[in-house]
Enzyme design. Sequence first.
Site, PDB file in Angstrom:
ATOM      1  N   PRO A   9      -7.365   5.453  10.615  1.00  0.00           N
ATOM      2  CA  PRO A   9      -7.796   5.956   9.328  1.00  0.00           C
ATOM      3  C   PRO A   9      -7.889   7.678   8.976  1.00  0.00           C
ATOM      4  O   PRO A   9      -8.350   8.245   9.756  1.00  0.00           O
ATOM      5  CB  PRO A   9      -9.192   5.391   9.391  1.00  0.00           C
ATOM      6  CG  PRO A   9      -9.355   4.998  10.774  1.00  0.00           C
ATOM      7  CD  PRO A   9      -8.414   4.801  11.364  1.00  0.00           C
ATOM      8  N   ASN A  10      -7.959   7.660   7.875  1.00  0.00           N
ATOM      9  CA  ASN A  10      -7.991   9.300   7.165  1.00  0.00           C
ATOM     10  C   ASN A  10      -6.779  10.244   7.903  1.00  0.00           C
ATOM     11  O   ASN A  10      -6.811  11.396   7.432  1.00  0.00           O
ATOM     12  CB  ASN A  10      -9.482   9.490   7.556  1.00  0.00           C
ATOM     13  CG  ASN A  10     -10.394   8.801   6.933  1.00  0.00           C
ATOM     14  OD1 ASN A  10     -10.237   8.579   5.578  1.00  0.00           O
ATOM     15  ND2 ASN A  10     -11.294   8.165   7.503  1.00  0.00           N
ATOM     16  N   ARG A  17      -7.947  16.812   4.646  1.00  0.00           N
ATOM     17  CA  ARG A  17      -9.718  16.675   5.023  1.00  0.00           C
ATOM     18  C   ARG A  17      -9.581  17.699   5.968  1.00  0.00           C
ATOM     19  O   ARG A  17      -8.873  18.145   6.848  1.00  0.00           O
ATOM     20  CB  ARG A  17      -9.320  15.273   5.675  1.00  0.00           C
ATOM     21  CG  ARG A  17      -8.735  15.273   7.211  1.00  0.00           C
ATOM     22  CD  ARG A  17      -8.678  13.641   7.814  1.00  0.00           C
ATOM     23  NE  ARG A  17     -10.061  13.542   8.373  1.00  0.00           N
ATOM     24  CZ  ARG A  17      -9.899  12.741   9.321  1.00  0.00           C
ATOM     25  NH1 ARG A  17      -8.851  12.190  10.059  1.00  0.00           N
ATOM     26  NH2 ARG A  17     -11.277  12.430   9.991  1.00  0.00           N
ATOM     27  N   TYR A  22      -8.968  20.042  11.234  1.00  0.00           N
ATOM     28  CA  TYR A  22      -7.612  19.522  11.406  1.00  0.00           C
ATOM     29  C   TYR A  22      -6.439  20.094  11.060  1.00  0.00           C
ATOM     30  O   TYR A  22      -5.334  19.857  11.264  1.00  0.00           O
ATOM     31  CB  TYR A  22      -7.518  18.121  10.808  1.00  0.00           C
ATOM     32  CG  TYR A  22      -8.738  17.227  11.235  1.00  0.00           C
ATOM     33  CD1 TYR A  22      -8.409  16.553  12.744  1.00  0.00           C
ATOM     34  CD2 TYR A  22      -9.707  16.781  10.611  1.00  0.00           C
ATOM     35  CE1 TYR A  22      -9.755  15.753  13.046  1.00  0.00           C
ATOM     36  CE2 TYR A  22     -10.915  15.997  10.897  1.00  0.00           C
ATOM     37  CZ  TYR A  22     -10.625  15.445  12.149  1.00  0.00           C
ATOM     38  OH  TYR A  22     -11.531  14.739  12.571  1.00  0.00           O
ATOM     39  N   ASN A  73      -3.529   7.421  18.078  1.00  0.00           N
ATOM     40  CA  ASN A  73      -4.584   8.037  17.678  1.00  0.00           C
ATOM     41  C   ASN A  73      -5.460   7.374  16.757  1.00  0.00           C
ATOM     42  O   ASN A  73      -5.315   7.061  15.769  1.00  0.00           O
ATOM     43  CB  ASN A  73      -4.470   9.677  16.930  1.00  0.00           C
ATOM     44  CG  ASN A  73      -5.688  10.300  16.299  1.00  0.00           C
ATOM     45  OD1 ASN A  73      -6.834   9.758  16.606  1.00  0.00           O
ATOM     46  ND2 ASN A  73      -5.271  11.599  16.027  1.00  0.00           N
ATOM     47  N   ALA A  76     -11.326   7.179  13.789  1.00  0.00           N
ATOM     48  CA  ALA A  76     -12.910   6.773  13.876  1.00  0.00           C
ATOM     49  C   ALA A  76     -12.809   5.716  14.806  1.00  0.00           C
ATOM     50  O   ALA A  76     -13.880   5.401  15.310  1.00  0.00           O
ATOM     51  CB  ALA A  76     -13.330   6.767  12.463  1.00  0.00           C
ATOM     52  N   GLU A  97      -3.518   8.293  24.449  1.00  0.00           N
ATOM     53  CA  GLU A  97      -4.557   8.215  23.514  1.00  0.00           C
ATOM     54  C   GLU A  97      -4.370   9.852  23.070  1.00  0.00           C
ATOM     55  O   GLU A  97      -4.429  10.912  23.961  1.00  0.00           O
ATOM     56  CB  GLU A  97      -5.857   8.054  24.010  1.00  0.00           C
ATOM     57  CG  GLU A  97      -6.856   8.136  23.059  1.00  0.00           C
ATOM     58  CD  GLU A  97      -8.235   8.105  23.667  1.00  0.00           C
ATOM     59  OE1 GLU A  97      -8.512   7.972  25.077  1.00  0.00           O
ATOM     60  OE2 GLU A  97      -9.224   8.181  23.028  1.00  0.00           O
ATOM     61  N   HIS A  99      -6.257  12.995  20.473  1.00  0.00           N
ATOM     62  CA  HIS A  99      -6.901  13.360  19.487  1.00  0.00           C
ATOM     63  C   HIS A  99      -6.400  14.780  18.887  1.00  0.00           C
ATOM     64  O   HIS A  99      -6.402  15.934  19.616  1.00  0.00           O
ATOM     65  CB  HIS A  99      -8.422  13.456  19.740  1.00  0.00           C
ATOM     66  CG  HIS A  99      -8.794  11.904  19.958  1.00  0.00           C
ATOM     67  ND1 HIS A  99      -9.015  11.031  18.872  1.00  0.00           N
ATOM     68  CD2 HIS A  99      -9.170  11.314  21.063  1.00  0.00           C
ATOM     69  CE1 HIS A  99      -9.176   9.979  19.767  1.00  0.00           C
ATOM     70  NE2 HIS A  99      -9.391  10.153  20.866  1.00  0.00           N
ATOM     71  N   ARG A 106     -17.660  17.933  19.587  1.00  0.00           N
ATOM     72  CA  ARG A 106     -17.857  17.818  18.376  1.00  0.00           C
ATOM     73  C   ARG A 106     -19.104  16.924  18.600  1.00  0.00           C
ATOM     74  O   ARG A 106     -20.229  16.864  19.369  1.00  0.00           O
ATOM     75  CB  ARG A 106     -17.134  17.068  17.580  1.00  0.00           C
ATOM     76  CG  ARG A 106     -15.983  18.166  17.311  1.00  0.00           C
ATOM     77  CD  ARG A 106     -14.697  17.238  16.615  1.00  0.00           C
ATOM     78  NE  ARG A 106     -15.206  16.996  15.466  1.00  0.00           N
ATOM     79  CZ  ARG A 106     -14.274  16.265  14.499  1.00  0.00           C
ATOM     80  NH1 ARG A 106     -13.161  15.846  14.739  1.00  0.00           N
ATOM     81  NH2 ARG A 106     -14.818  16.153  13.110  1.00  0.00           N
TER      82      ARG A 106
HETATM   83  C1  DQA Z   1      -9.777  12.431  15.531  1.00  0.00           C
HETATM   84  C2  DQA Z   1     -11.236  12.408  15.886  1.00  0.00           C
HETATM   85  C3  DQA Z   1     -11.947  11.275  15.633  1.00  0.00           C
HETATM   86  O1  DQA Z   1     -13.233  11.493  16.058  1.00  0.00           O
HETATM   87  C4  DQA Z   1     -12.069  11.356  14.102  1.00  0.00           C
HETATM   88  O2  DQA Z   1     -12.893  10.118  13.445  1.00  0.00           O
HETATM   89  C5  DQA Z   1     -10.775  11.361  13.538  1.00  0.00           C
HETATM   90  C6  DQA Z   1      -9.569  12.295  14.133  1.00  0.00           C
HETATM   91  C7  DQA Z   1      -8.928  13.367  15.964  1.00  0.00           C
HETATM   92  O3  DQA Z   1      -7.608  13.447  15.832  1.00  0.00           O
HETATM   93  O4  DQA Z   1      -9.221  14.567  16.352  1.00  0.00           O
HETATM   94  O5  DQA Z   1     -10.514  10.797  12.448  1.00  0.00           O
HETATM   95  O6  DQA Z   1      -9.135  11.217  16.134  1.00  0.00           O
END
Ligand code: DQA
Length: 139
Positions: A9-10, A17, A22, A73, A76, A97, A99, A106
């Site tokens: 998501p997102n 964002r 990011y 990835n 959340a 995985e 990020h 964080r």
């Molecule tokens: C994320 C880190 C997560 O905590 C966050 O909710 C994201 C992006 C990252 O790519 O740094 O949406 O996965």
Amino acid sequence: MRILVINGPNLNMLGIREPDIYGRKTYADLEALIENYCKEKNVAVELFQSNHEGAIVEKIQQAYGKFDGIVINPAAYTHTSVAILDALKAVGIRTVEVHISDVSAREDFRRISYVRLYAEKTITGLGFDGYLRAIDHLL
Ligand code: DQA
């Protein structure tokens, strides 16, 4: 080698964002980066992004027998989803995985990762390059 890249998501909002966290590059930029890299490395790649946990679970289930590796990835859902962890365990496909941000630096709740309990490797804080390093690991 057939690799499925899943973004949660997102991540479709990349570029808009929280650019301080990011960056300013978009999801389309990320897709192009991964597709070009895979072409160079002779890897068949499919990209999938969803804001829905169940859709991600279904995509992982459908990957069974079709992909040799998954780069995920979970965004959340990393910090909440036992269902995504269980789907990865169910199909048994090698998984890395990723990020974009350094989740360990964080909020405390971002330190928990369910997917990490299955993933061979976790790459954090390398920005978009993390996806390429994940592909390198699978290769
Ligand atoms: C994320 C880190 C997560 O905590 C966050 O909710 C994201 C992006 C990252 O790519 O740094 O949406 O996965």
